[in-house]
Write a protein that holds these residues in place. Structure first.
Motif, PDB file in Angstrom:
ATOM      1  N   LYS A 168     -23.833  43.904  78.793  1.00 33.39           N
ATOM      2  CA  LYS A 168     -24.660  44.842  79.546  1.00 33.39           C
ATOM      3  C   LYS A 168     -23.811  45.575  80.577  1.00 33.39           C
ATOM      4  O   LYS A 168     -22.964  44.973  81.244  1.00 33.39           O
ATOM      5  CB  LYS A 168     -25.789  44.098  80.286  1.00 33.39           C
ATOM      6  N   TYR A 169     -24.073  46.882  80.709  1.00 32.18           N
ATOM      7  CA  TYR A 169     -23.441  47.695  81.741  1.00 32.18           C
ATOM      8  C   TYR A 169     -24.325  47.696  82.979  1.00 32.18           C
ATOM      9  O   TYR A 169     -25.536  47.901  82.888  1.00 32.18           O
ATOM     10  CB  TYR A 169     -23.247  49.127  81.247  1.00 32.18           C
ATOM     11  N   GLN A 170     -23.707  47.460  84.128  1.00 32.32           N
ATOM     12  CA  GLN A 170     -24.426  47.512  85.396  1.00 32.32           C
ATOM     13  C   GLN A 170     -23.516  48.159  86.438  1.00 32.32           C
ATOM     14  O   GLN A 170     -22.540  47.560  86.876  1.00 32.32           O
ATOM     15  CB  GLN A 170     -24.862  46.124  85.858  1.00 32.32           C
ATOM     16  N   GLY A 171     -23.843  49.384  86.805  1.00 29.46           N
ATOM     17  CA  GLY A 171     -23.006  50.087  87.768  1.00 29.46           C
ATOM     18  C   GLY A 171     -21.602  50.282  87.237  1.00 29.46           C
ATOM     19  O   GLY A 171     -21.394  50.794  86.133  1.00 29.46           O
ATOM     20  N   ASP A 172     -20.607  49.842  88.004  1.00 29.66           N
ATOM     21  CA  ASP A 172     -19.209  49.983  87.606  1.00 29.66           C
ATOM     22  C   ASP A 172     -18.691  48.755  86.870  1.00 29.66           C
ATOM     23  O   ASP A 172     -17.486  48.619  86.657  1.00 29.66           O
ATOM     24  CB  ASP A 172     -18.332  50.225  88.848  1.00 29.66           C
ATOM     25  N   ASN A 173     -19.581  47.854  86.479  1.00 28.24           N
ATOM     26  CA  ASN A 173     -19.171  46.605  85.840  1.00 28.24           C
ATOM     27  C   ASN A 173     -19.810  46.431  84.470  1.00 28.24           C
ATOM     28  O   ASN A 173     -20.833  47.040  84.160  1.00 28.24           O
ATOM     29  CB  ASN A 173     -19.540  45.405  86.716  1.00 28.24           C
ATOM     30  N   VAL A 174     -19.186  45.568  83.656  1.00 30.59           N
ATOM     31  CA  VAL A 174     -19.740  45.167  82.373  1.00 30.59           C
ATOM     32  C   VAL A 174     -19.851  43.643  82.368  1.00 30.59           C
ATOM     33  O   VAL A 174     -18.880  42.941  82.680  1.00 30.59           O
ATOM     34  CB  VAL A 174     -18.860  45.617  81.195  1.00 30.59           C
ATOM     35  N   PHE A 175     -21.034  43.149  82.024  1.00 33.61           N
ATOM     36  CA  PHE A 175     -21.273  41.713  81.936  1.00 33.61           C
ATOM     37  C   PHE A 175     -21.212  41.302  80.466  1.00 33.61           C
ATOM     38  O   PHE A 175     -21.890  41.897  79.621  1.00 33.61           O
ATOM     39  CB  PHE A 175     -22.642  41.354  82.517  1.00 33.61           C
ATOM     40  N   LEU A 176     -20.404  40.298  80.149  1.00 34.23           N
ATOM     41  CA  LEU A 176     -20.263  39.810  78.785  1.00 34.23           C
ATOM     42  C   LEU A 176     -20.588  38.325  78.735  1.00 34.23           C
ATOM     43  O   LEU A 176     -20.049  37.539  79.536  1.00 34.23           O
ATOM     44  CB  LEU A 176     -18.851  40.043  78.251  1.00 34.23           C
ATOM     45  N   LEU A 177     -21.456  37.959  77.803  1.00 36.48           N
ATOM     46  CA  LEU A 177     -21.850  36.557  77.642  1.00 36.48           C
ATOM     47  C   LEU A 177     -21.150  35.970  76.427  1.00 36.48           C
ATOM     48  O   LEU A 177     -21.326  36.449  75.305  1.00 36.48           O
ATOM     49  CB  LEU A 177     -23.373  36.451  77.476  1.00 36.48           C
ATOM     50  N   PHE A 178     -20.336  34.936  76.651  1.00 32.55           N
ATOM     51  CA  PHE A 178     -19.618  34.262  75.578  1.00 32.55           C
ATOM     52  C   PHE A 178     -20.164  32.846  75.391  1.00 32.55           C
ATOM     53  O   PHE A 178     -20.586  32.199  76.343  1.00 32.55           O
ATOM     54  CB  PHE A 178     -18.120  34.168  75.888  1.00 32.55           C
ATOM     55  N   GLU A 179     -20.101  32.403  74.141  1.00 29.64           N
ATOM     56  CA  GLU A 179     -20.456  31.013  73.829  1.00 29.64           C
ATOM     57  C   GLU A 179     -19.288  30.376  73.083  1.00 29.64           C
ATOM     58  O   GLU A 179     -18.771  30.950  72.119  1.00 29.64           O
ATOM     59  CB  GLU A 179     -21.718  30.954  72.966  1.00 29.64           C
ATOM     60  N   ILE A 180     -18.868  29.208  73.538  1.00 27.86           N
ATOM     61  CA  ILE A 180     -17.787  28.460  72.892  1.00 27.86           C
ATOM     62  C   ILE A 180     -18.386  27.183  72.314  1.00 27.86           C
ATOM     63  O   ILE A 180     -19.032  26.419  73.041  1.00 27.86           O
ATOM     64  CB  ILE A 180     -16.670  28.104  73.885  1.00 27.86           C
ATOM     65  N   GLU A 181     -18.164  26.973  71.011  1.00 28.64           N
ATOM     66  CA  GLU A 181     -18.710  25.781  70.355  1.00 28.64           C
ATOM     67  C   GLU A 181     -17.565  24.941  69.786  1.00 28.64           C
ATOM     68  O   GLU A 181     -16.697  25.467  69.073  1.00 28.64           O
ATOM     69  CB  GLU A 181     -19.677  26.175  69.248  1.00 28.64           C
ATOM     70  N   ASN A 182     -17.577  23.666  70.106  1.00 24.03           N
ATOM     71  CA  ASN A 182     -16.556  22.728  69.642  1.00 24.03           C
ATOM     72  C   ASN A 182     -17.183  21.766  68.646  1.00 24.03           C
ATOM     73  O   ASN A 182     -17.901  20.838  69.021  1.00 24.03           O
ATOM     74  CB  ASN A 182     -15.968  21.962  70.829  1.00 24.03           C
ATOM     75  N   LYS A 183     -16.932  22.019  67.356  1.00 29.99           N
ATOM     76  CA  LYS A 183     -17.479  21.153  66.311  1.00 29.99           C
ATOM     77  C   LYS A 183     -16.472  20.104  65.851  1.00 29.99           C
ATOM     78  O   LYS A 183     -16.734  19.377  64.884  1.00 29.99           O
ATOM     79  CB  LYS A 183     -17.922  22.002  65.110  1.00 29.99           C
ATOM     80  N   SER A 184     -15.348  20.037  66.530  1.00 32.80           N
ATOM     81  CA  SER A 184     -14.317  19.068  66.139  1.00 32.80           C
ATOM     82  C   SER A 184     -14.590  17.718  66.810  1.00 32.80           C
ATOM     83  O   SER A 184     -15.323  17.642  67.793  1.00 32.80           O
ATOM     84  CB  SER A 184     -12.939  19.583  66.547  1.00 32.80           C
ATOM     85  N   PRO A 185     -13.963  16.659  66.315  1.00 33.54           N
ATOM     86  CA  PRO A 185     -14.110  15.348  66.952  1.00 33.54           C
ATOM     87  C   PRO A 185     -13.201  15.182  68.168  1.00 33.54           C
ATOM     88  O   PRO A 185     -13.168  14.121  68.780  1.00 33.54           O
ATOM     89  CB  PRO A 185     -13.716  14.383  65.829  1.00 33.54           C
ATOM     90  N   ILE A 186     -12.462  16.260  68.491  1.00 25.88           N
ATOM     91  CA  ILE A 186     -11.498  16.199  69.596  1.00 25.88           C
ATOM     92  C   ILE A 186     -11.985  17.080  70.739  1.00 25.88           C
ATOM     93  O   ILE A 186     -12.460  18.199  70.529  1.00 25.88           O
ATOM     94  CB  ILE A 186     -10.105  16.688  69.131  1.00 25.88           C
TER      95      ILE A 186
END
Length: 266
Positions: A168-186
């Motif tokens: 999303k753009y808000q004023g002079d900034n951009v907000f980015l939503l990331f998701e990190i998924e760890n499906k490993s046993p480590i």
């Protein structure tokens, strides 16, 4: 409306002069020419209402020159505040043909001026402190996390998956939503996440270029992601625009290992 509220929260209010209804002039822009706007005083802040219009100015050293470009899209508006407190507002429209890409703006085009809120209601020196700025960004990130997810751009490498869920753009900034998924046993030990604008192919094109988008704020950055879990984080970066030949590249790297995920978009 939200952007005007943001201006108020930074310690400004419009004077009575700004209440006078004034017909706004129209400024035209496109993607092949740069429209140069010369204001009578240095630019303090400039905001466009839609991300298909890009208004840039020198944020490090105040100057009276602003540059406007656009891609074909809906009409928008431009709000500019200069260092002498004057407010300028214009309608923005896309046009394939621009007769004169230069405009010298006069002081009588101002729709009003701003003044600082006095004493207890004002923010010292008409600016917002670093601490207050971070607090506003933190609250904005919390609100951003509650919005419906509109994207699901993902890349999986091994048992690690990186997804871009929202932007999303808000004023002079951009907000980015990331998701990190760890499906490993480590366990995954977070090292860094870096964002780049890239142009060309690094392996095939000698004209390959990349520009890193350094975050101004990161919310909910993880330290570790245990096996079979996922976490979300918000990156706030300065406003940017991707041309047709450009892509967004996100690089996730684990600390002290070679495990990584590279996500590309557009």
């Amino acid at each position: 409306m939200k952007r005007l509220i943001l201006l108020w929260s930074m310690g400004f209010v419009f004077s009575a002069q700004a209440r006078t209804i004034k017909k706004l002039d129209t400024i035209y822009a496109n993607s092949t020419m740069t429209t140069a706007l010369f204001f009578p005083s240095e630019i303090k802040q400039g905001i466009t209402g839609s991300d298909n219009f890009i208004f840039t100015y020198n944020r490090e050293k105040e100057q009276n020159l602003g540059l406007l470009k656009a891609i074909n899209g809906i009409d928008s508006n431009l709000l500019v505040i200069t260092t002498d407190g004057k407010v300028y507002s214009y309608i923005l429209k896309y046009s394939e043909h621009i007769e004169d890409p230069n405009r010298f703006i006069t002081g009588n085009e101002s729709i009003g001026h701003i003044k600082q809120i006095q004493e207890k209601e004002r923010v010292s020196n008409s600016t917002i402190s670093i601490t207050d700025n971070k607090d506003i960004l933190r609250k904005s990130c919390k609100s951003f996390l509650k919005l419906p997810e509109e994207l699901n751009i993902k890349k999986k490498t091994g048992n690690l998956k990186l997804s871009l869920k929202n932007m999303k753009y808000q004023g002079d900034n951009v907000f980015l939503l990331f998701e990190i998924e760890n499906k490993s046993p480590i366990r995954f030990d977070y090292g860094f996440l870096r964002i780049f604008k890239i142009n060309g192919n690094q392996k095939r094109n000698a004209s390959y270029q990349e520009v890193q988008l350094n975050p101004i704020y990161v919310d909910n950055k993880p330290i570790q992601i245990v096996p079979n879990t996922k976490t979300k984080m918000v990156y706030v970066v300065p406003k940017f625009h991707l041309d047709k030949s450009e892509k967004l590249e996100v690089r996730l790297q684990e600390l002290n290992t070679t495990r990584n995920v590279v996500l590309r978009w557009k």
